[in-house]
Design an enzyme around this catalytic site. Structure first.
Site, PDB file in Angstrom:
ATOM      1  CB  SER A   1      -0.961  -0.001   1.187  1.00 55.07           C
ATOM      2  OG  SER A   1      -0.253  -0.076   2.396  1.00 55.07           O
TER       3      SER A   1
ATOM      4  CG  ASP B   1       2.610 -20.356 -14.575  1.00 53.43           C
ATOM      5  OD1 ASP B   1       3.737 -20.862 -14.392  1.00 53.43           O
ATOM      6  OD2 ASP B   1       2.204 -20.026 -15.699  1.00 53.43           O
TER       7      ASP B   1
END
Length: 178
Positions: free
Chosen positions: A98, A116
């Protein structure tokens, strides 16, 4: 006296059954335990900061593995210093912390990174694609982004139809501003 003996024998049988049930429950509890830690093989590059899960929250911070100076508008793949063999059936999702823009004035260019399970070779270092909105310096060890593991998508089969037979919401952005 016989009645008392009968009650004691009956209570012993109930106690044995109760203990067997407890042992059975203890032996199968791991089948339902979803909090068991997943093991991940990890390779660190060039003295990278060791990963650890933060105390508050569910994500794991990733840090720059080299000091990089960026000019406004410049794109860079920032090395994060790790390569991993993810557990079978999982992928990693990378997003900015953030505070990334506030501290470094950079944006993650793909908004949401996906690692992946096939990106697992010894030279498959994870990197963060960023574009700088102002001149900035990111130092080795600065925490930029975070990742979490998610189960991979199950097998999907698409069924083509002419109509979905549902009520339409009215299009993109129609739920309002406030």
């Amino acid at each position: 006296m016989v009645h008392l003996m009968f009650m004691i024998i009956h209570m012993e049988k109930i106690l044995i059954i109760f203990l067997l049930i407890i042992l059975l429950l203890l032996s199968i509890k791991d089948l339902f335990n979803t909090t068991k830690a997943l093991k991940i093989d990890i390779k660190y590059f060039n003295g990278a900061k060791k990963l650890k899960k933060i105390e508050k929250g569910d994500w794991i911070d990733l840090s720059a593995n080299e000091t990089i100076a960026l000019k406004k508008g410049e794109f860079k793949l920032i090395p994060l210093g790790v390569a991993m063999k993810l557990p079978d059936g999982y992928e990693a999702n990378i997003v900015p912390r953030s505070s990334m823009y506030k501290n470094f004035k950079v944006l993650q260019t793909n908004s949401f990174g996906v690692i992946d399970s096939t990106y697992c070779g010894s030279s498959d270092e994870w990197k963060l694609p960023v574009i700088s909105m102002e001149d900035t310096i990111i130092h080795k060890g600065d925490r930029l982004c975070q990742f979490r593991l998610n189960k991979i998508q199950p097998s999907v089969e698409f069924n083509t139809v002419d109509n979905l037979d549902n009520i339409s919401r009215g299009g993109f952005g129609t739920t309002g501003k406030n």
